[in-house]
Design an enzyme around this catalytic site. Structure first.
Site, mmCIF file in Angstrom:
data_model
loop_
_atom_site.group_PDB
_atom_site.id
_atom_site.type_symbol
_atom_site.label_atom_id
_atom_site.label_comp_id
_atom_site.label_asym_id
_atom_site.label_seq_id
_atom_site.Cartn_x
_atom_site.Cartn_y
_atom_site.Cartn_z
ATOM 1 N N TYR A 144 0.557 -1.686 -0.316
ATOM 2 C CA TYR A 144 -0.096 -0.168 0.136
ATOM 3 C C TYR A 144 0.958 1.168 0.251
ATOM 4 O O TYR A 144 2.020 1.098 0.494
ATOM 5 C CB TYR A 144 -1.151 0.071 1.376
ATOM 6 C CG TYR A 144 -1.888 1.473 1.468
ATOM 7 C CD1 TYR A 144 -2.776 1.406 0.547
ATOM 8 C CD2 TYR A 144 -1.397 2.298 2.739
ATOM 9 C CE1 TYR A 144 -3.612 2.397 0.862
ATOM 10 C CE2 TYR A 144 -2.376 3.451 2.327
ATOM 11 C CZ TYR A 144 -3.267 3.523 1.886
ATOM 12 O OH TYR A 144 -3.822 4.359 2.188
ATOM 13 N N ASP A 237 9.390 2.977 0.085
ATOM 14 C CA ASP A 237 8.208 3.645 0.654
ATOM 15 C C ASP A 237 8.453 3.292 2.160
ATOM 16 O O ASP A 237 8.034 1.884 2.722
ATOM 17 C CB ASP A 237 6.801 3.244 -0.046
ATOM 18 C CG ASP A 237 5.861 3.701 0.663
ATOM 19 O OD1 ASP A 237 5.931 4.135 1.888
ATOM 20 O OD2 ASP A 237 4.289 3.655 0.991
ATOM 21 N N LYS A 265 4.506 9.215 9.349
ATOM 22 C CA LYS A 265 4.113 8.592 10.683
ATOM 23 C C LYS A 265 5.020 8.879 11.236
ATOM 24 O O LYS A 265 5.488 10.004 12.367
ATOM 25 C CB LYS A 265 4.479 7.064 10.253
ATOM 26 C CG LYS A 265 2.934 6.104 9.595
ATOM 27 C CD LYS A 265 2.765 4.830 9.941
ATOM 28 C CE LYS A 265 1.198 4.680 8.857
ATOM 29 N NZ LYS A 265 1.034 4.562 7.595
#
Ligand SMILES: *Cc1c(COP(=O)(O)O)cnc(C)c1O
Length: 423
Positions: A144, A237, A265
């Site tokens: 994702y 990522d 994050k």
């Protein structure tokens, strides 16, 4: 406080927020049970609107590596509040966070701040396409990369397939240049690189969004070699893994150097933030030093930057990673025993997933063989025992520096009881 405050609030939420949430997984659709409405959080614990306390293994889906409300973060935020929260201009705290990121990850010579992981990946892909003059990007099934159209491509089969859109509303054209291959499959990746003029390979160096699926030995190195050979940009990522699996991210842990890195994050400590960075010659193509447009009203937001600086300084000085490794091993070993033949546990440091199924999980296809009914049962048992576990088989659980051995053992104990009852 009534005993049904959470339920009342959720009913109100459902009337005005789609599904009662601001992000889909929070609705608990995959596991059943009423989703909690959280009133407060501290350390490794969250408290719902009925005053019920849970040990938190969700940690806002990754950011809170020090636990909720770490004093260093709270102090940094209070201090920044006194100076202002958004300037529309460069601030010293933003330079400070950039300095720390560049020092932590040698592959990153320059960095651009954005407001989410989604923006980071979307912008990195744009930059890679501009730099190569090519359109095709390759991603892995089950990885994702946020919800930008081009990256919302569905899972392909083992062999590279031009993908179909993973959501209504994504035009076929938006994913027409997205090729999907299986994670951990070097042969499929090599075939895709050979067949298409690839601008970029984007990958989660440790997959965390099909549950935790670590890379096979040599996989990331092979991706590096393929990208170099074919002149494609390798994008790691690391929105989840950056400052999570090691201070320098998965690229430090596995010793592989990407061209571009996406972050989010942890670098915002729970405030909305993202970043992308990499080699100077690539990053200098970003506007205004170059022609690749990308902008943001609140990008480099001083509050988020201050929180990020505070977290990174604790992480850099302390022994947090050794502690997380120990606790992660304790959790994974305990869960593995609790599940017995009924499941397998994957782990990378403080990222842990208990897959309710047989056989090793190495990619999206094997992750999907999990017994989602049984996972739902286990999840409800955890919930009833005061354990807040990610409400999907395909989300990774996290540990923080605030988790104690007792917290970890409580999750293991509840899983043991649930599995014994189910047998
Ligand atoms: C969470 C995540 C994203 C998306 O970040 P948002 O801040 O939710 O937009 C992208 N990539 C990975 C690997 C993630 O874990």
């Amino acid at each position: 406080m009534t005993a049904n405050r959470s339920r009342e609030l959720m009913e109100r939420a459902r009337r005005i927020l789609p599904g009662g949430v601001s992000s889909p997984v929070r609705a608990f659709n995959a596991v059943g049970g009423e989703p909690p409405v959280v009133a407060a959080a501290q350390g490794a614990h969250v408290t719902d609107a009925d005053g019920r306390e849970y040990i938190d293994f969700v940690l806002a889906y990754g950011p809170h590596i020090l636990g909720h409300n770490h004093p260093a973060v709270v102090d940094a935020l209070a201090e920044q509040l006194g100076r202002g929260v958004a300037f529309g201009a460069t601030s010293e705290i933003e330079i400070g966070l950039a300095d720390r990121i560049v020092a932590a990850m040698p592959s990153i010579e320059m960095v651009r701040f954005v407001n989410s992981g989604t923006e980071a990946t979307m912008s990195a892909v744009r930059l890679a396409r501009a730099a190569t003059g090519r359109d095709i990007i390759v991603k892995c099934a089950g990885c994702y990369h946020g919800h930008a159209d081009a990256l919302l491509a569905g899972a392909g089969s083992g062999v590279a397939t031009l993908s179909i859109a993973g959501s209504p509303g994504v035009p076929a054209g938006a994913v027409a240049d997205t090729v999907v291959v299986a994670y951990n499959d070097v042969v499929a990746m090599a075939r895709a690189m050979d067949e298409y003029q690839v601008a970029a390979v984007i990958v989660e160096p440790v997959a965390g969004n099909m549950g935790c699926v670590p890379p096979r030995g040599g996989y990331l190195r092979s991706l590096r070699e393929l990208c170099t050979k074919y002149g494609a940009v390798l994008i790691f990522d690391e929105v989840m893994t950056g400052f999570r699996v090691a201070y320098g991210g998965a690229q430090e842990l596995y010793g592989v150097v990407p061209d571009l890195t996406c972050l989010g994050k942890i670098i915002g400590a729970g405030l909305p933030v993202g970043a992308y960075g990499g080699r100077r010659d690539l990053m200098e193509q970003v506007a205004p030093s170059g022609p690749v447009y990308q902008a943001g009203t609140l990008s480099g937001n001083p509050l988020a930057m201050a929180a990020g600086v505070a977290v990174l300084d604790v992480l850099r000085e302390g022994s947090v990673y050794a502690q997380l490794e120990e606790m992660g091993a304790r959790l994974a070993t305990g869960l593995s025993l609790a599940l017995g033949a009924g499941g397998v546990v994957n782990r990378a440091g403080s990222m842990v997933t208990a897959f309710l199924g047989i056989g090793p999980v190495t990619d999206y296809a094997t992750a999907q063989t999990s017994d989602l009914e049984r996972f739902g049962e286990l999840h409800r048992a955890w919930r009833n025992s005061g354990i807040f576990w990610p409400p999907s088989q395909f989300e990774t659980a996290f540990l923080s520096a605030a988790h104690t051995p007792e917290d970890v053992d409580a999750a293991i104990g509840a899983a043991s009881a649930a599995m014994a009852f189910a047998r």
